[in-house]
Scaffold this active site. Structure first.
Site, mmCIF file in Angstrom:
data_model
loop_
_atom_site.group_PDB
_atom_site.id
_atom_site.type_symbol
_atom_site.label_atom_id
_atom_site.label_comp_id
_atom_site.label_asym_id
_atom_site.label_seq_id
_atom_site.Cartn_x
_atom_site.Cartn_y
_atom_site.Cartn_z
ATOM 1 N N LYS A 145 -22.054 -7.662 26.962
ATOM 2 C CA LYS A 145 -22.068 -8.100 25.557
ATOM 3 C C LYS A 145 -20.926 -7.601 25.007
ATOM 4 C CE LYS A 145 -23.011 -4.001 23.154
ATOM 5 N NZ LYS A 145 -22.059 -3.808 22.321
ATOM 6 N N LEU A 180 -18.977 1.708 32.759
ATOM 7 C CA LEU A 180 -20.274 2.808 32.267
ATOM 8 C C LEU A 180 -19.686 3.327 30.809
ATOM 9 C CD1 LEU A 180 -20.888 5.410 35.281
ATOM 10 C CD2 LEU A 180 -21.796 3.071 34.635
ATOM 11 N N ALA A 181 -20.585 3.279 29.909
ATOM 12 C CA ALA A 181 -20.082 3.660 28.556
ATOM 13 C C ALA A 181 -18.943 3.351 28.048
ATOM 14 C CB ALA A 181 -19.907 5.459 28.659
ATOM 15 N N LEU A 226 -19.882 -2.012 26.190
ATOM 16 C CA LEU A 226 -20.357 -3.387 26.599
ATOM 17 C C LEU A 226 -21.548 -3.664 26.857
ATOM 18 C CD1 LEU A 226 -17.185 -3.859 28.988
ATOM 19 C CD2 LEU A 226 -17.463 -5.107 27.050
ATOM 20 N N ALA A 227 -22.400 -2.639 26.689
ATOM 21 C CA ALA A 227 -23.953 -2.527 27.119
ATOM 22 C C ALA A 227 -24.462 -2.738 28.259
ATOM 23 C CB ALA A 227 -24.654 -3.523 26.140
ATOM 24 N N GLY A 228 -23.818 -2.068 29.245
ATOM 25 C CA GLY A 228 -23.882 -2.140 30.448
ATOM 26 C C GLY A 228 -25.281 -1.551 30.914
ATOM 27 N N GLY A 229 -25.820 -0.322 30.278
ATOM 28 C CA GLY A 229 -27.038 0.144 30.607
ATOM 29 C C GLY A 229 -28.130 -0.544 30.308
ATOM 30 N N SER A 230 -27.965 -1.256 28.915
ATOM 31 C CA SER A 230 -29.051 -2.110 28.458
ATOM 32 C C SER A 230 -29.099 -3.196 29.351
ATOM 33 C CB SER A 230 -28.547 -2.672 26.871
ATOM 34 O OG SER A 230 -29.028 -1.383 26.019
ATOM 35 N N ASP A 253 -29.755 -2.603 22.917
ATOM 36 C CA ASP A 253 -29.105 -4.112 23.219
ATOM 37 C C ASP A 253 -29.915 -5.066 24.125
ATOM 38 O OD1 ASP A 253 -27.139 -3.408 21.451
ATOM 39 O OD2 ASP A 253 -26.127 -2.317 23.097
HETATM 40 O O1 C5P Z 1 -30.296 2.221 21.434
HETATM 41 P P1 C5P Z 1 -29.161 2.993 22.280
HETATM 42 O O2 C5P Z 1 -29.650 3.727 23.422
HETATM 43 O O3 C5P Z 1 -28.165 2.010 22.546
HETATM 44 O O4 C5P Z 1 -28.703 3.945 21.221
HETATM 45 C C1 C5P Z 1 -27.983 5.012 21.675
HETATM 46 C C2 C5P Z 1 -27.656 6.033 20.562
HETATM 47 O O5 C5P Z 1 -26.751 5.281 19.702
HETATM 48 C C3 C5P Z 1 -28.924 6.197 19.458
HETATM 49 O O6 C5P Z 1 -29.701 7.247 20.089
HETATM 50 C C4 C5P Z 1 -28.306 6.736 18.285
HETATM 51 O O7 C5P Z 1 -27.592 8.059 18.355
HETATM 52 C C5 C5P Z 1 -27.067 5.688 18.184
HETATM 53 N N1 C5P Z 1 -27.450 4.310 17.525
HETATM 54 C C6 C5P Z 1 -27.572 4.398 16.218
HETATM 55 N N2 C5P Z 1 -27.600 3.315 15.556
HETATM 56 C C7 C5P Z 1 -28.023 2.142 16.264
HETATM 57 C C8 C5P Z 1 -27.757 2.029 17.545
HETATM 58 C C9 C5P Z 1 -27.584 3.354 18.379
HETATM 59 O O8 C5P Z 1 -27.072 5.511 15.803
HETATM 60 N N3 C5P Z 1 -28.364 0.947 15.522
#
Ligand code: C5P
Length: 315
Positions: free
Chosen positions: A26, A112-113, A116-120, A153
């Site tokens: 994404k 990775l990282a 692009l939301a590869g993990g999600s 994501d």
């Molecule tokens: O949900 P995800 O694992 O992608 O989020 C990783 C980290 O990014 C969260 O723990 C938070 O620190 C930060 N984040 C945030 N606000 C969001 C999405 C992610 O602060 N809306």
């Protein structure tokens, strides 16, 4: 004689396997970030867009839960209990009260990282694959509820397309425009950026600012999508995390400059970066921009992509 009361054909049953699921990366066409919430997330107003850069998960039956991989990030990505794929399989099994037994294999193309939301994406693909392998028959909305606990994501990557994301990104509403195909160039960086670190940097940059940061609306971007004109979309693209990603990785300014010099309509950091994406007028234009970025030597790879794409799907 035919049976009057046979088994119900709609009843989900375990799949003999293997099950193969493809999932897109994404980008965020608009990423409005509000203030930090008490739960550690930031309130978002974002427009998600799925593009044609794909990971693939294959799920087979096994007598334990295992994960192997090939492709992008092999040797760097931990394949243990911390991996989002393993966590997704365990979360789904716990929800459905079945044993989390599967042999999972990841073919990775999404960096990775990279923002692009590869993990999600991998978590979303795992939910679809294991749901089918185990014969659970869960709806996409039920899977999205499990997925939202794993990554903000994940719900979007189950649905795909172009969609508005609110909450911390986990609440997804499809944008019901007749889809236009948009052409992109994806500039992949060397090394990743930590999403929490980028959000922290944004909070630091905003510290003490007055008035406090408002959550930017996605209305302008949504209106631009409806016009179906790449030049109009180019003017509406925006990412509140860009300044923070640039502060942590100043070289990204060179990537954005090289994309502009190569003739892109617009360029921006994707999500929390460090991947940068550029909008092109058509496929041939996208290829020229990718060639220009490659010649400039500012990124590890520059590839063309199209969006929108469907979310995680069995292939
Ligand atoms: O949900 P995800 O694992 O992608 O989020 C990783 C980290 O990014 C969260 O723990 C938070 O620190 C930060 N984040 C945030 N606000 C969001 C999405 C992610 O602060 N809306």
């Amino acid at each position: 004689m035919t049976e009057a009361w046979g088994p119900d054909d709609d009843e989900p049953r375990p799949h003999s396997g293997p099950v193969r699921v493809r999932v897109p990366a994404k980008i965020n066409l608009h990423l409005g970030v509000g203030p930090l919430r008490p739960d550690g997330y930031h309130e978002l107003n974002t427009v998600y867009h799925a593009i044609s850069l794909f990971d693939e998960i294959t799920a087979r039956h096994g007598d334990t839960l295992t994960l192997t991989m090939e492709g992008e990030g092999t040797g760097e990505l931990a394949l243990d209990e911390t991996n989002l794929i393993i966590r997704a399989a365990r979360a789904l099994a716990a929800q459905a009260r079945v044993p989390a037994y599967a042999r999972l294999h990841l073919r990775k193309s999404i960096p990775l990282a990279g923002g692009l939301a590869g993990g999600s994406a991998d978590a979303a693909a795992t939910l679809i694959a294991c749901d089918l392998l185990w014969g659970l028959g869960m709806s996409r909305d039920d899977l999205a509820e499990v997925g939202a606990q794993l990554g903000s994501d994940v719900p979007f990557l189950l649905h795909g397309g172009t969609a508005l994301g609110t909450g911390h990104g986990e609440t997804v509403s499809p944008i019901l425009a007749r889809p236009t195909i948009w052409h992109w160039v994806v500039a992949v960086a060397d090394g990743g950026l930590s999403t929490p670190a980028v959000y922290r940097e944004l909070d630091a940059l905003r510290d003490g600012s007055w008035p406090p940061p408002a959550l930017g609306s996605a209305d302008q971007l949504m209106a631009a999508l409806r016009q179906r004109d790449p030049a109009v979309l180019a003017a509406a693209l925006g990412n509140d995390l860009q300044a923070a990603a640039l502060a942590l990785r100043p070289q990204l300014a060179d990537v954005l400059k090289a994309g502009a010099e190569a003739g892109s309509l617009a360029g921006l950091v994707s999500g929390s970066g460090p991947t940068c994406v550029f909008l092109a007028a058509d496929a041939a234009h996208a290829q020229r921009i990718a060639d220009g970025l490659t010649e400039a030597g500012v990124c590890r790879a520059a590839v063309t992509a199209r969006g929108p794409q469907p979310g995680a799907r069995v292939i």
